[in-house]
Design an enzyme around this catalytic site. Structure first.
Site, PDB file in Angstrom:
ATOM      1  N   LYS A  33    -124.447 -31.323 -60.401  1.00  0.00           N
ATOM      2  CA  LYS A  33    -124.911 -31.313 -59.010  1.00  0.00           C
ATOM      3  C   LYS A  33    -123.714 -31.369 -58.062  1.00  0.00           C
ATOM      4  O   LYS A  33    -123.683 -30.681 -57.046  1.00  0.00           O
ATOM      5  CB  LYS A  33    -125.829 -32.514 -58.748  1.00  0.00           C
ATOM      6  CG  LYS A  33    -127.257 -32.282 -59.224  1.00  0.00           C
ATOM      7  CD  LYS A  33    -128.203 -33.177 -58.452  1.00  0.00           C
ATOM      8  CE  LYS A  33    -129.561 -33.336 -59.078  1.00  0.00           C
ATOM      9  NZ  LYS A  33    -130.404 -32.197 -59.159  1.00  0.00           N
TER      10      LYS A  33
ATOM     11  N   LYS B 132    -134.438 -20.526 -68.531  1.00  0.00           N
ATOM     12  CA  LYS B 132    -135.609 -21.272 -69.009  1.00  0.00           C
ATOM     13  C   LYS B 132    -136.730 -21.317 -67.970  1.00  0.00           C
ATOM     14  O   LYS B 132    -136.462 -21.237 -66.767  1.00  0.00           O
ATOM     15  CB  LYS B 132    -135.207 -22.676 -69.470  1.00  0.00           C
ATOM     16  CG  LYS B 132    -135.004 -23.680 -68.393  1.00  0.00           C
ATOM     17  CD  LYS B 132    -134.999 -25.090 -68.982  1.00  0.00           C
ATOM     18  CE  LYS B 132    -135.110 -26.089 -67.849  1.00  0.00           C
ATOM     19  NZ  LYS B 132    -135.551 -27.395 -68.226  1.00  0.00           N
TER      20      LYS B 132
ATOM     21  N   LYS C 186    -139.685 -25.301 -63.008  1.00  0.00           N
ATOM     22  CA  LYS C 186    -140.452 -25.463 -61.761  1.00  0.00           C
ATOM     23  C   LYS C 186    -139.599 -25.061 -60.551  1.00  0.00           C
ATOM     24  O   LYS C 186    -140.124 -24.879 -59.474  1.00  0.00           O
ATOM     25  CB  LYS C 186    -140.987 -26.879 -61.615  1.00  0.00           C
ATOM     26  CG  LYS C 186    -139.946 -27.952 -61.727  1.00  0.00           C
ATOM     27  CD  LYS C 186    -140.596 -29.312 -61.813  1.00  0.00           C
ATOM     28  CE  LYS C 186    -139.578 -30.374 -62.167  1.00  0.00           C
ATOM     29  NZ  LYS C 186    -139.709 -30.931 -63.471  1.00  0.00           N
TER      30      LYS C 186
HETATM   31  P1  ATP Z   1    -137.323 -28.078 -64.630  1.00  0.00           P
HETATM   32  O1  ATP Z   1    -136.253 -27.043 -64.731  1.00  0.00           O
HETATM   33  O2  ATP Z   1    -138.691 -27.510 -64.696  1.00  0.00           O
HETATM   34  O3  ATP Z   1    -137.090 -29.048 -63.511  1.00  0.00           O
HETATM   35  P2  ATP Z   1    -136.808 -30.254 -66.406  1.00  0.00           P
HETATM   36  O4  ATP Z   1    -136.172 -30.217 -67.764  1.00  0.00           O
HETATM   37  O5  ATP Z   1    -136.077 -30.967 -65.330  1.00  0.00           O
HETATM   38  O6  ATP Z   1    -137.196 -28.792 -66.016  1.00  0.00           O
HETATM   39  P3  ATP Z   1    -138.690 -32.276 -66.740  1.00  0.00           P
HETATM   40  O7  ATP Z   1    -139.888 -32.493 -65.896  1.00  0.00           O
HETATM   41  O8  ATP Z   1    -137.576 -33.246 -66.684  1.00  0.00           O
HETATM   42  O9  ATP Z   1    -138.226 -30.808 -66.480  1.00  0.00           O
HETATM   43  O10 ATP Z   1    -139.092 -32.029 -68.241  1.00  0.00           O
HETATM   44  C1  ATP Z   1    -140.066 -32.725 -68.908  1.00  0.00           C
HETATM   45  C2  ATP Z   1    -139.950 -32.328 -70.359  1.00  0.00           C
HETATM   46  O11 ATP Z   1    -140.260 -30.927 -70.520  1.00  0.00           O
HETATM   47  C3  ATP Z   1    -138.550 -32.517 -70.937  1.00  0.00           C
HETATM   48  O12 ATP Z   1    -138.655 -33.060 -72.241  1.00  0.00           O
HETATM   49  C4  ATP Z   1    -137.986 -31.118 -70.994  1.00  0.00           C
HETATM   50  O13 ATP Z   1    -137.032 -30.962 -72.025  1.00  0.00           O
HETATM   51  C5  ATP Z   1    -139.236 -30.271 -71.254  1.00  0.00           C
HETATM   52  N1  ATP Z   1    -139.060 -28.912 -70.724  1.00  0.00           N
HETATM   53  C6  ATP Z   1    -138.825 -28.553 -69.438  1.00  0.00           C
HETATM   54  N2  ATP Z   1    -138.728 -27.215 -69.304  1.00  0.00           N
HETATM   55  C7  ATP Z   1    -138.923 -26.696 -70.563  1.00  0.00           C
HETATM   56  C8  ATP Z   1    -138.952 -25.359 -71.101  1.00  0.00           C
HETATM   57  N3  ATP Z   1    -138.772 -24.293 -70.350  1.00  0.00           N
HETATM   58  N4  ATP Z   1    -139.185 -25.211 -72.428  1.00  0.00           N
HETATM   59  C9  ATP Z   1    -139.378 -26.283 -73.219  1.00  0.00           C
HETATM   60  N5  ATP Z   1    -139.366 -27.565 -72.783  1.00  0.00           N
HETATM   61  C10 ATP Z   1    -139.140 -27.784 -71.475  1.00  0.00           C
END
Ligand code: ATP
Ligand code: LTN
Length: 329
Positions: free
Chosen positions: A111, A193, A196
């Site tokens: 960040k 990936k 959100k």
């Molecule tokens: P984002 O990029 O959506 O903010 P993030 O990893 O910050 O993703 P979190 O809400 O922290 O999202 O993730 C919750 C769980 O979902 C974590 O265990 C993360 O590894 C898993 N996860 C998030 N995105 C994916 C994805 N595209 N494929 C598989 N697992 C995922």
């Protein structure tokens, strides 16, 4: 029974990547483990949040976890701020974590490197709070995504340091990284990936997306011009991603079987099958979500979960404070 603990930081709406990569596994784990799952609302506010949006995301997150099959009878599900010991042990952990260690955490460094300004002190010390979240409950395993592994390793280091200094205080937990479905990719850009923070909104299927919108996103998913349904993430990332989605939504069906079924057929047929599987899963989750929102299950789940978690947390915090010499006995 071995214990497992996971924290979720719902800073946005849950999507299919969260479901396949995390949620689905948590539901499976609750049969084998003493499962603790909490909503990390303290972690959410390390970056600015809109109050109304945050409240909605927290509510939907609990409702969706329940809708996906997390069972309050078999799992302990609670809100982080309902168990005050998290913040208190978090502060103690902060005092036992070196700035050098926090400076090495890639999530904060990334960040900073992106030039984001006004980063908060809470974001910097976040890994110390995460260590407290974990160590309060002596779990054996912490299932996390690859990005969180470094934080669990820091947790292990701080636990070992304090055990060495004050006697046996904490169990040293292992991170557990899922291998299959750990990285569902964006439908519109399969080199990134599913996330959100997808600005176009075309590459990400939210669990609460209307079914026709979800179907449309699958049907317009980016593929390639090879015209064969074959698992090859390097040369056919789009098709391989859709195969991963189909496989994990149909009892981990082997890729070879999917390849066989669609041999000689076009991508249109294949995408329709993926869309059917996704829509069937979403429909089931959304029906259950509506029932849960109309009931008092969220309140009772969080109340019972916090009661159960508080017993363990209070015992651990008191043990730690005594060992450090902070309590007047
Ligand atoms: P984002 O990029 O959506 O903010 P993030 O990893 O910050 O993703 P979190 O809400 O922290 O999202 O993730 C919750 C769980 O979902 C974590 O265990 C993360 O590894 C898993 N996860 C998030 N995105 C994916 C994805 N595209 N494929 C598989 N697992 C995922
Ligand atoms: N940092 C995690 C959320 C989280 C967590 C935890 C995960 C907070 N505390 C304890 C496992 C154990 C994230 O950003 N997804």
């Amino acid at each position: 029974m071995a214990r497992m603990l996971s924290g979720i930081k719902p800073t946005g709406q849950l999507h299919l990547g969260n479901y396949i990569g995390a949620l689905k596994h948590f539901v499976e784990y609750q049969d084998e483990y003493d499962m603790f799952t909490f909503i990390a609302n303290l972690h959410c506010i390390t970056v600015p949040q809109d109050p109304q949006e945050l409240q909605k995301n927290l509510h939907d997150c609990v409702a969706l976890y329940l809708a996906c099959g997390l069972d309050p009878k078999r799992s302990t599900i609670f809100l982080q701020t309902d168990v005050k010991e998290h913040a208190q042990l978090g502060y103690i952990m902060c005092c036992h974590t070196y700035m050098g260690e926090l400076n090495r955490m890639t999530q904060f460094k990334d960040k900073q490197a992106k030039g984001e300004t006004n980063l908060s002190g809470g974001l910097y010390t976040y890994p110390a709070l995460m260590a407290a979240d974990i160590l309060l409950y002596d779990p054996d395993y912490v299932p996390v995504g690859e990005d969180q592994k470094q934080h669990v390793e820091l947790t292990r280091d701080v636990a070992e340091r304090m055990n060495h200094r004050y006697g046996d205080l904490f169990k040293v937990p292992e991170p557990l990284i899922a291998k299959v479905g750990a990285r569902i990719m964006s439908l519109s850009d399969p080199d990134r990936k599913m996330s959100k923070s997808d600005e176009t909104n075309k590459g990400c299927i939210y669990l609460l997306d209307p079914l026709n919108a979800a179907r449309k996103k699958i049907m317009s998913a980016k593929t390639d011009s090879l015209g064969v349904v074959h698992y090859d993430p390097e040369n056919q990332p789009g098709i391989s991603n859709l195969m991963q989605i189909l496989s994990s939504l149909s009892n981990d069906r082997p890729f070879a079987e999917i390849e066989q079924e669609f041999a000689g057929k076009g991508y249109g047929d294949f995408k329709r099958a993926v869309a059917d599987a996704v829509c069937a899963t979403l429909e089931q989750i959304q029906n259950r979500y509506a029932e849960i929102c109309a009931s008092d299950l969220i309140e009772t789940t969080l109340k019972e979960g916090a009661e159960r978690a508080s017993v363990l947390a209070a015992e651990k915090l008191s043990k730690v404070q005594k060992a450090i010499g902070m309590e007047i006995l």
